[in-house]
Design a protein around this motif. Sequence first.
Motif, PDB file in Angstrom:
ATOM      1  N   SER A 173       1.354  -1.375  -0.219  1.00  0.00           N
ATOM      2  CA  SER A 173      -0.078   0.235   0.054  1.00  0.00           C
ATOM      3  C   SER A 173       0.775   1.186   0.382  1.00  0.00           C
ATOM      4  CB  SER A 173      -1.000   0.099   1.249  1.00  0.00           C
ATOM      5  OG  SER A 173      -0.424   0.151   2.498  1.00  0.00           O
ATOM      6  N   THR A 174       2.224   1.423   0.134  1.00  0.00           N
ATOM      7  CA  THR A 174       3.089   2.275   0.416  1.00  0.00           C
ATOM      8  C   THR A 174       3.315   2.830  -0.907  1.00  0.00           C
ATOM      9  OG1 THR A 174       3.532   1.244   2.422  1.00  0.00           O
ATOM     10  CG2 THR A 174       4.990   3.363   1.727  1.00  0.00           C
ATOM     11  N   ASP A 175       3.838   4.027  -1.033  1.00  0.00           N
ATOM     12  CA  ASP A 175       4.432   3.808  -2.120  1.00  0.00           C
ATOM     13  C   ASP A 175       5.577   3.634  -2.585  1.00  0.00           C
ATOM     14  OD1 ASP A 175       6.095   6.954  -2.812  1.00  0.00           O
ATOM     15  OD2 ASP A 175       4.361   6.911  -1.292  1.00  0.00           O
ATOM     16  N   ILE A 176       6.015   3.634  -3.837  1.00  0.00           N
ATOM     17  CA  ILE A 176       7.875   3.533  -4.171  1.00  0.00           C
ATOM     18  C   ILE A 176       8.464   4.228  -3.194  1.00  0.00           C
ATOM     19  CG2 ILE A 176       7.978   4.148  -6.578  1.00  0.00           C
ATOM     20  CD1 ILE A 176       9.290   0.523  -4.815  1.00  0.00           C
ATOM     21  N   GLN A 177       8.336   5.369  -3.316  1.00  0.00           N
ATOM     22  CA  GLN A 177       9.160   5.941  -2.863  1.00  0.00           C
ATOM     23  C   GLN A 177       9.328   5.835  -1.268  1.00  0.00           C
ATOM     24  OE1 GLN A 177       9.700  10.287  -4.047  1.00  0.00           O
ATOM     25  NE2 GLN A 177       9.321   9.980  -5.826  1.00  0.00           N
ATOM     26  N   THR A 178       8.490   5.864  -0.674  1.00  0.00           N
ATOM     27  CA  THR A 178       8.248   6.293   0.690  1.00  0.00           C
ATOM     28  C   THR A 178       8.831   4.930   1.082  1.00  0.00           C
ATOM     29  OG1 THR A 178       6.373   7.778   0.988  1.00  0.00           O
ATOM     30  CG2 THR A 178       7.174   6.222   2.925  1.00  0.00           C
ATOM     31  N   LEU A 179       8.413   3.661   0.704  1.00  0.00           N
ATOM     32  CA  LEU A 179       8.868   2.320   0.385  1.00  0.00           C
ATOM     33  C   LEU A 179      10.478   2.379   0.488  1.00  0.00           C
ATOM     34  CD1 LEU A 179       7.340  -0.336   0.917  1.00  0.00           C
ATOM     35  CD2 LEU A 179       7.829  -0.735  -1.871  1.00  0.00           C
ATOM     36  N   GLY A 237       4.139   1.388   8.717  1.00  0.00           N
ATOM     37  CA  GLY A 237       3.952   0.244   7.482  1.00  0.00           C
ATOM     38  C   GLY A 237       4.988  -0.774   7.283  1.00  0.00           C
ATOM     39  N   PHE A 238       5.474  -1.356   7.692  1.00  0.00           N
ATOM     40  CA  PHE A 238       6.217  -2.405   7.863  1.00  0.00           C
ATOM     41  C   PHE A 238       6.251  -4.138   8.407  1.00  0.00           C
ATOM     42  CE2 PHE A 238      10.998  -1.385   5.109  1.00  0.00           C
ATOM     43  CZ  PHE A 238       9.980  -0.672   4.253  1.00  0.00           C
ATOM     44  N   PRO A 239       6.540  -4.404   8.118  1.00  0.00           N
ATOM     45  CA  PRO A 239       5.653  -6.490   8.833  1.00  0.00           C
ATOM     46  C   PRO A 239       7.334  -5.544  10.920  1.00  0.00           C
ATOM     47  CG  PRO A 239       7.305  -6.205   7.050  1.00  0.00           C
ATOM     48  CD  PRO A 239       7.173  -5.101   6.856  1.00  0.00           C
ATOM     49  N   PRO A 240       6.419  -5.480  11.530  1.00  0.00           N
ATOM     50  CA  PRO A 240       7.360  -5.356  12.687  1.00  0.00           C
ATOM     51  C   PRO A 240       8.677  -5.952  13.404  1.00  0.00           C
ATOM     52  CG  PRO A 240       4.620  -5.646  13.059  1.00  0.00           C
ATOM     53  CD  PRO A 240       5.063  -5.698  12.055  1.00  0.00           C
ATOM     54  N   GLU A 241       7.974  -8.202  13.005  1.00  0.00           N
ATOM     55  CA  GLU A 241       8.966  -8.572  13.616  1.00  0.00           C
ATOM     56  C   GLU A 241      10.378  -8.636  12.541  1.00  0.00           C
ATOM     57  OE1 GLU A 241       8.956  -8.756  17.153  1.00  0.00           O
ATOM     58  OE2 GLU A 241       7.406  -8.521  17.019  1.00  0.00           O
ATOM     59  N   GLU A 242       9.901  -8.620  11.273  1.00  0.00           N
ATOM     60  CA  GLU A 242      10.854  -8.800  10.350  1.00  0.00           C
ATOM     61  C   GLU A 242      12.348  -7.873  10.305  1.00  0.00           C
ATOM     62  OE1 GLU A 242      10.868 -11.242   6.947  1.00  0.00           O
ATOM     63  OE2 GLU A 242       9.104 -10.496   7.633  1.00  0.00           O
ATOM     64  N   LYS A 243      13.315  -8.416  10.212  1.00  0.00           N
ATOM     65  CA  LYS A 243      14.770  -7.949  10.105  1.00  0.00           C
ATOM     66  C   LYS A 243      15.315  -7.928   8.770  1.00  0.00           C
ATOM     67  CE  LYS A 243      14.890  -9.456  15.154  1.00  0.00           C
ATOM     68  NZ  LYS A 243      15.574 -10.628  16.153  1.00  0.00           N
ATOM     69  N   PHE A 244      16.089  -6.981   8.829  1.00  0.00           N
ATOM     70  CA  PHE A 244      17.034  -6.288   7.418  1.00  0.00           C
ATOM     71  C   PHE A 244      15.935  -6.545   6.405  1.00  0.00           C
ATOM     72  CE2 PHE A 244      20.083  -7.589  10.957  1.00  0.00           C
ATOM     73  CZ  PHE A 244      21.099  -6.300  10.530  1.00  0.00           C
ATOM     74  N   TYR A 245      14.953  -6.499   6.580  1.00  0.00           N
ATOM     75  CA  TYR A 245      13.313  -6.938   5.828  1.00  0.00           C
ATOM     76  C   TYR A 245      13.806  -5.229   4.077  1.00  0.00           C
ATOM     77  CZ  TYR A 245       8.883  -7.072   3.145  1.00  0.00           C
ATOM     78  OH  TYR A 245       8.558  -7.180   2.452  1.00  0.00           O
ATOM     79  N   ILE A 246      13.945  -6.361   3.045  1.00  0.00           N
ATOM     80  CA  ILE A 246      14.007  -5.033   1.904  1.00  0.00           C
ATOM     81  C   ILE A 246      12.861  -5.636   1.084  1.00  0.00           C
ATOM     82  CG2 ILE A 246      15.174  -4.738  -0.738  1.00  0.00           C
ATOM     83  CD1 ILE A 246      17.549  -4.506   1.183  1.00  0.00           C
ATOM     84  N   PRO A 247      11.748  -4.864   1.009  1.00  0.00           N
ATOM     85  CA  PRO A 247      10.733  -4.898   0.605  1.00  0.00           C
ATOM     86  C   PRO A 247      10.685  -4.656  -1.537  1.00  0.00           C
ATOM     87  CG  PRO A 247      10.021  -2.846   1.632  1.00  0.00           C
ATOM     88  CD  PRO A 247      11.648  -3.188   1.518  1.00  0.00           C
ATOM     89  N   ASP A 248      10.310  -6.422  -2.098  1.00  0.00           N
ATOM     90  CA  ASP A 248      10.074  -6.259  -3.652  1.00  0.00           C
ATOM     91  C   ASP A 248      10.331  -4.361  -4.315  1.00  0.00           C
ATOM     92  OD1 ASP A 248      10.656  -8.612  -3.384  1.00  0.00           O
ATOM     93  OD2 ASP A 248       8.474  -9.069  -3.470  1.00  0.00           O
TER      94      ASP A 248
END
Lengths: 681, 681
Positions: free
Chosen positions: B5-11, B296-307
């Motif tokens: 749901s977040t735009d790519i810039q914000t992501l 809006g990121f998964p709170p438990e995920e570490k070093f997570y890089i969204p697609d």
Amino acid sequence: MSVASTDIQTLAVDTIRTLSMDAVQTANSGHPGTPMALAPIAYQLYQHTMDYDPAQPAWPNRDRFVLSCGHASMLLYSSLHLIGVKALDENGQPTDRLAVTLDDIKSFRQIGSVCAGHPEFGEAAGIETTTGPLGAGVSNSVGMAMAAKWLAATYNTDSATLFDYNTYALCSDGDLMEGVACEAASVAGHLKLDNLCWIYDDNGITIEGETDLAFSENVGQRFEGLGWNVVHVDDANDLAALGKAIDNFKACNDKPTIIIVKSIIGYGAPNKQNTHGAHGAPLGWDEVALAKQSYGFPPEEKFYIPDGVQQHFAEGVGERGKKAFDAWNEIWAKYQKDHPEKAAELTAMFAGKLPEGWDKDIPVFPADEKGDATRNSSGKVLNAVAANIPFMIGGSADLAPSNKSDLKFDGAGNFQSGSYGGRNLHFGIREHAMAGITNGLSLSGLRSYAATFFVFSDYMRGGMRLSSIMHQPVIYILTHDSIGVGEDGPTHQPVEHLSACRAIPGLLVFRPGDSNEVAECYRTALSIDDHPSAFVLSRQNMPTLDRDVYADVSGCAKGGYVLSDCDGTPDVILMGSGSELNLCVDAAKTLTEQGKKVRIVSMPCMDLFQEQDQSYIDEVLPPAVTNRVAVEAGIRMSWDRWIGSAGKFVGMESYGASGPYAAVYEHFGINAEAVVNAASA
Amino acid sequence: MSVASTDIQTLAVDTIRTLSMDAVQTANSGHPGTPMALAPIAYQLYQHTMDYDPAQPAWPNRDRFVLSCGHASMLLYSSLHLIGVKALDENGQPTDRLAVTLDDIKSFRQIGSVCAGHPEFGEAAGIETTTGPLGAGVSNSVGMAMAAKWLAATYNTDSATLFDYNTYALCSDGDLMEGVACEAASVAGHLKLDNLCWIYDDNGITIEGETDLAFSENVGQRFEGLGWNVVHVDDANDLAALGKAIDNFKACNDKPTIIIVKSIIGYGAPNKQNTHGAHGAPLGWDEVALAKQSYGFPPEEKFYIPDGVQQHFAEGVGERGKKAFDAWNEIWAKYQKDHPEKAAELTAMFAGKLPEGWDKDIPVFPADEKGDATRNSSGKVLNAVAANIPFMIGGSADLAPSNKSDLKFDGAGNFQSGSYGGRNLHFGIREHAMAGITNGLSLSGLRSYAATFFVFSDYMRGGMRLSSIMHQPVIYILTHDSIGVGEDGPTHQPVEHLSACRAIPGLLVFRPGDSNEVAECYRTALSIDDHPSAFVLSRQNMPTLDRDVYADVSGCAKGGYVLSDCDGTPDVILMGSGSELNLCVDAAKTLTEQGKKVRIVSMPCMDLFQEQDQSYIDEVLPPAVTNRVAVEAGIRMSWDRWIGSAGKFVGMESYGASGPYAAVYEHFGINAEAVVNAASA
């Protein structure tokens, strides 16, 4: 010969000029142009502005004059001579002798003259601080103005104004280009020090040529941004305009003031004025004669003081100063009766003494294997002594929570523009100005301290050196003292700084090896009133030694001492300081188990140790025992003297690394095993 | 989990944040708040502003990014990783590997990780300079911008724009409080460096609390006074406003620009944002999770890089950078054909090499009893080499006439806003910024040097240390090296500085003993491309030794060498450097007449000497000869290693004195007689 046609003011100003020119020319060395340019300013300040009694140069409420452009030293010496400042005796009491005689001026820049190349504090009364390294004087002046505010807030009563003095600093392009000056100015603006006036000699000339080679900023606008009141004077020779500008300063009650004065370097020297040829070299006797001629002075006469000039000063600054001093003295006499305790504090302070019982609450730390970081014990000891030394004041360059340098007892408070009686100073991230300000506080009688990370001592060495040159008992609290800093990495890990600070003559570098050494080193340092001290303290914990098993900490007073010993002649002497002392302790256990005879020497302060009698040094480090190992998480240089040709060193040879501190120690092989191996090699 | 749901810039921005938080939290050490606050700025710079090709991080015309607030190092590492900067091989050529891998980030602040606590130049491509000591980075950035101007003026042609890069520096309150930053800003304003943009993170928070504890100046007004273009952005998260501000910078063509950005430290951490609790300590995993939730990121995920995030960067900075690099490469290819000589210079420069024949004009000085001051010979040698090294550039902190550091040959010229091709820099009286700028010039490929009085090395140690940490071959020309300064007195006489500078790891301190040693030391120093050098030079004359009688100067390359010898085992070894070497020569004559067997060792560079094989060291200083005397007009500390336990030292133990230099030497008993006496004691 006569100079009768010139009015007495001009005559007085020109006498400051000619004395300065003659002194520089006789020495054939020095800076004639700036005294010639700024003589009217010195005149206006002493003669018409400052509450300054030449007969009482140590009067605590005197206005201060700081010659930040110290290369213009003859301006100061000429002025002090002409206004008749009296010398102080060794107890700081005024005498009948002049502080600066004409003979002193005639031997300007010669060994033994009080008229050194740059003004040296302590050489003559009237020299308020040592200047020459540019920016130093103006940073001191901020400390002096802060001291005045603190003293007023702390000791003045509704009926007794003991302290309301102003501080004037005369500065050059060079002062204002130096970063330390901007740091200090930002502090002064933040603190709204309306008792501080800088006078900037805007002469447009610098050593390499004209200042616009490298300096084209709008100084006034910069200072407005820094929160200052900015005043302009178009001509340094216009005494009326100078007077008006100073009135403007006095009328401003919420900001420091900078008066920007256009001047002509070498004013009056027909061929050299307004050129950099007038800056740093004598004019030559011919040009000196021509300049004198332009003033209407007899061109061939040297060190000539026209009749009436000294009397003019006596009737001006002399009479005004005496009146002010006498009035103050009455207030002080009454104050001593009305407020005996506060008066006793002030008396101790003025005499450079600590109050009775200042060390009575220094804690004793119980033996503890886990121990503590010496920065923590330092915080406790600092608080214990500061609570009993009401005029101890200091702070950190924005690292108080890390340096443990905050005074936390009731009433300590923050020093801010609304609360000048506070004792916790917030220097911001401005280490060099911190040192300069702390020197200014110390010169004003306060026991001052300054805290930052040890690695940033590099930013303030100029100030630390001046603490030592001026014999000021400033305390530098320098935490995070080695690769023990850990994760912050090489830029934050001091490795060369222990040797580099021990190299500064007169600076006592303490690196205590446990909490009780911290306590004893503070006791030692505070008892010494004529040297600055640096406390080099760990971020990480170290054990608190059991002093029933190990030697008493009183040995710290001698800088180094036998911490534990063997029977008979040792096979090896282990030496260490700070967080590595316990590596010696651990290594000694192993070596003793191996049947070795081991002595441990704790060396919290090499500077004091090397001042001991040779017999004591030989007792601690018997020359016959050449198997010596020193361990310190820094470079080896300062240890070579103590370990000798056959000695070994466990320490650093490079910059550090980023990682948890224990891993960094292991990475560089600084551990008890390495000490054991070195001892056995 | 999805963050669709977040735009790519914000992501992308939030990924910089979350990587940084996770790294700090995993290390359990570091500074999370500033990367969280400034992620949008790093994003805007790399993604939309800078001509930067992640595949070509050594491209000479790349825009530079300096993270002056080095404690926010994770901001840089996260960005370098996400934009895909490639590692360089040992020859400086790009590889297929990432400069900063996710594993590197996971081992942030651990030994061996390129992600050190503060950015360390050389650890990973994309780190343009080592930062952390506040103010250092912004001062480097001024040097980088000057280098760009110089390169453009020197190498661009009407048809080929090889150099037009911009330098961006991100800085904090702490940077701007440091005096060095004000010095550097004043230089940048004076030089009208319109290719320089500082972005000031105005977050209102500092370690001790809120910045208004110590920092209440009007920064914008100060910078206007310093000659800067001042732009404000009210919200660091407003990418459009950031873009507009950067457009404003790009449109300004006569001033450097500072963009003052209001930010919220620890942005997104619900309980810690906007407090100093978010500055220098990990947030705790709970708070990290809450912050991730707020993005809006998964709170438990570490070093997570969204697609899509890495692809987004590849399509932005990646494609724009490649296009820019390719276009430049075409110009460069044509330039190499059209201007082979200039291209060869640049090729040498980019490779860190000196041009062929750079040392061919180094003079040989004839033997001369009267001799010369080493500052004078230095001036001659400097001019001889600089004339053959077209990209050698430097200057003095307003002491060029005294330091003899001006380049006087045809075409050398002054570097000023109207003449950016000049090679003589005028730093003004700003030593610390001079060192920082000189580092920036060196990091840009130029061979840079900086000159001042040796005593003022104290003002710039921070910069000198960083030269060494970064392995930059900067040359420091430090004249007026001892009590030989004479009349200027203690404040201007370095006595501890030789030991203090020798203490800096990796800094090669040369103190040549006559004019030919000056020449040889320059040859040695310039041949070393991975260490800075300090030339410590006299104000006063010393004899030029007759090298037919004394050993060849080639020994200087080993740091120390036997200058003259006796038959058989010496009774005594005399050692000296600089202006005291000739005291050894004189003393040796007397001692030889007395029938003593004397060896003289000249020690122009201890740092190099101690790097020699032990066999060479023992050859020069045979362990069996323990009667050794060193003489140097400074303190003893650095000599202890060479004179050993039985050694003697003739030198200083205190500060100096004001007087003619010969009188000062006599006053402190530093003369040949003292050397003879020590040798005979």
